[in-house]
Scaffold this motif. Structure first.
Motif, short mmCIF file in Angstrom:
data_model
loop_
_atom_site.label_atom_id
_atom_site.label_comp_id
_atom_site.label_asym_id
_atom_site.label_seq_id
_atom_site.Cartn_x
_atom_site.Cartn_y
_atom_site.Cartn_z
N GLY A 8 40.23 54.52 41.38
CA GLY A 8 40.09 53.23 40.72
C GLY A 8 38.96 53.19 39.71
N ALA A 9 38.30 54.31 39.49
CA ALA A 9 37.17 54.32 38.55
C ALA A 9 37.65 54.03 37.14
CB ALA A 9 36.47 55.66 38.60
N GLY A 10 36.97 53.14 36.47
CA GLY A 10 37.33 52.78 35.11
C GLY A 10 38.26 51.59 35.02
N ASN A 11 38.85 51.18 36.13
CA ASN A 11 39.71 50.00 36.13
C ASN A 11 38.85 48.74 36.18
OD1 ASN A 11 41.95 51.59 36.14
ND2 ASN A 11 42.36 51.40 38.33
N PRO A 12 39.33 47.63 35.61
CA PRO A 12 38.56 46.40 35.70
C PRO A 12 38.48 45.89 37.14
CG PRO A 12 40.68 46.00 34.66
CD PRO A 12 40.55 47.48 34.84
N ILE A 13 37.42 45.15 37.43
CA ILE A 13 37.23 44.59 38.76
C ILE A 13 38.30 43.53 39.00
CG2 ILE A 13 35.65 43.29 40.23
CD1 ILE A 13 33.38 44.42 38.51
N GLU A 14 38.86 43.52 40.21
CA GLU A 14 39.86 42.52 40.56
C GLU A 14 39.70 42.19 42.04
OE1 GLU A 14 44.68 42.03 40.58
OE2 GLU A 14 43.76 43.31 39.07
N PHE A 15 39.71 40.89 42.37
CA PHE A 15 39.60 40.44 43.75
C PHE A 15 40.60 39.34 44.01
CE2 PHE A 15 37.70 37.62 46.98
CZ PHE A 15 37.63 38.52 48.03
N LYS A 16 41.52 39.56 44.91
CA LYS A 16 42.57 38.61 45.26
C LYS A 16 43.31 38.10 44.02
CE LYS A 16 41.08 37.58 49.69
NZ LYS A 16 41.82 37.51 50.88
N GLY A 17 43.53 38.98 43.06
CA GLY A 17 44.28 38.64 41.86
C GLY A 17 43.44 38.13 40.71
N LEU A 18 42.16 37.80 40.95
CA LEU A 18 41.30 37.32 39.86
C LEU A 18 40.71 38.50 39.11
CD1 LEU A 18 39.21 34.37 41.32
CD2 LEU A 18 40.98 34.27 39.59
N LYS A 19 40.87 38.51 37.81
CA LYS A 19 40.27 39.56 37.00
C LYS A 19 38.78 39.27 36.83
CE LYS A 19 44.53 40.59 34.72
NZ LYS A 19 45.53 39.59 34.50
N SER A 20 38.03 40.25 36.37
CA SER A 20 36.57 40.20 36.41
C SER A 20 35.97 38.98 35.72
CB SER A 20 35.99 41.47 35.81
OG SER A 20 36.38 41.62 34.47
N GLN A 21 36.40 38.65 34.50
CA GLN A 21 35.76 37.53 33.81
C GLN A 21 36.01 36.22 34.54
OE1 GLN A 21 38.03 38.00 30.12
NE2 GLN A 21 38.40 35.82 30.19
N TYR A 22 37.21 36.05 35.10
CA TYR A 22 37.52 34.83 35.83
C TYR A 22 36.86 34.82 37.20
CZ TYR A 22 40.82 34.36 32.07
OH TYR A 22 41.38 34.26 30.83
N LEU A 23 36.62 35.98 37.75
CA LEU A 23 35.90 36.08 39.01
C LEU A 23 34.47 35.58 38.84
CD1 LEU A 23 36.14 37.05 41.94
CD2 LEU A 23 35.42 39.30 41.18
N PHE A 24 33.83 35.91 37.72
CA PHE A 24 32.48 35.44 37.46
C PHE A 24 32.47 33.93 37.19
CE2 PHE A 24 31.80 39.98 36.17
CZ PHE A 24 30.99 40.29 37.25
N ILE A 25 33.46 33.43 36.48
CA ILE A 25 33.56 31.99 36.25
C ILE A 25 33.76 31.26 37.57
CG2 ILE A 25 35.04 30.18 35.25
CD1 ILE A 25 35.61 32.12 32.94
N PHE A 26 34.59 31.82 38.43
CA PHE A 26 34.88 31.23 39.74
C PHE A 26 33.62 31.18 40.60
CE2 PHE A 26 36.58 31.85 44.13
CZ PHE A 26 37.21 30.63 44.24
N ALA A 27 32.91 32.30 40.70
CA ALA A 27 31.70 32.36 41.53
C ALA A 27 30.61 31.45 40.98
CB ALA A 27 31.21 33.80 41.63
N GLY A 28 30.40 31.49 39.68
CA GLY A 28 29.39 30.63 39.07
C GLY A 28 29.73 29.16 39.20
N GLY A 29 30.99 28.83 39.08
CA GLY A 29 31.43 27.44 39.23
C GLY A 29 31.23 26.93 40.63
N LEU A 30 31.52 27.77 41.63
CA LEU A 30 31.30 27.34 43.01
C LEU A 30 29.83 27.13 43.31
CD1 LEU A 30 33.85 29.44 45.10
CD2 LEU A 30 33.94 27.03 44.51
N VAL A 31 28.98 27.98 42.76
CA VAL A 31 27.53 27.80 42.94
C VAL A 31 27.09 26.51 42.26
CG1 VAL A 31 25.27 28.74 42.31
CG2 VAL A 31 27.02 30.24 43.26
N ALA A 32 27.61 26.23 41.07
CA ALA A 32 27.25 25.01 40.35
C ALA A 32 27.70 23.76 41.11
CB ALA A 32 27.87 25.03 38.95
#
Length: 71
Positions: A8-32
């Protein structure tokens, strides 16, 4: 000694279907959302307003993030 190669090296980060940029938006939004609810509660706003506000804004954040990710 042989080590397994990370396929998986070089592939974008993905967690439960969320791609990396949306994962950061999701985590930051929950903290906010959490910080806003805590600040409102400390400021003296009733817990009967803070809890539903947190639940509604958190739910809206989840829905919007997964909708943006699906595009």
């Amino acid at each position: 000694m042989e080590y397994p190669i990370n396929k998986g090296a070089g592939n974008p980060i993905e967690f439960k279907g969320l791609k990396s940029q949306y994962l950061f938006i999701f985590a930051g939004g929950l903290v906010a959302v959490l910080l806003v609810v805590v600040i409102l509660y400390i400021a003296g706003v009733s817990q009967w307003i803070c809890i539903p506000l947190g639940i509604l804004s958190g739910s809206l954040l989840v829905w919007l993030t997964f909708r943006l990710n699906a595009r």
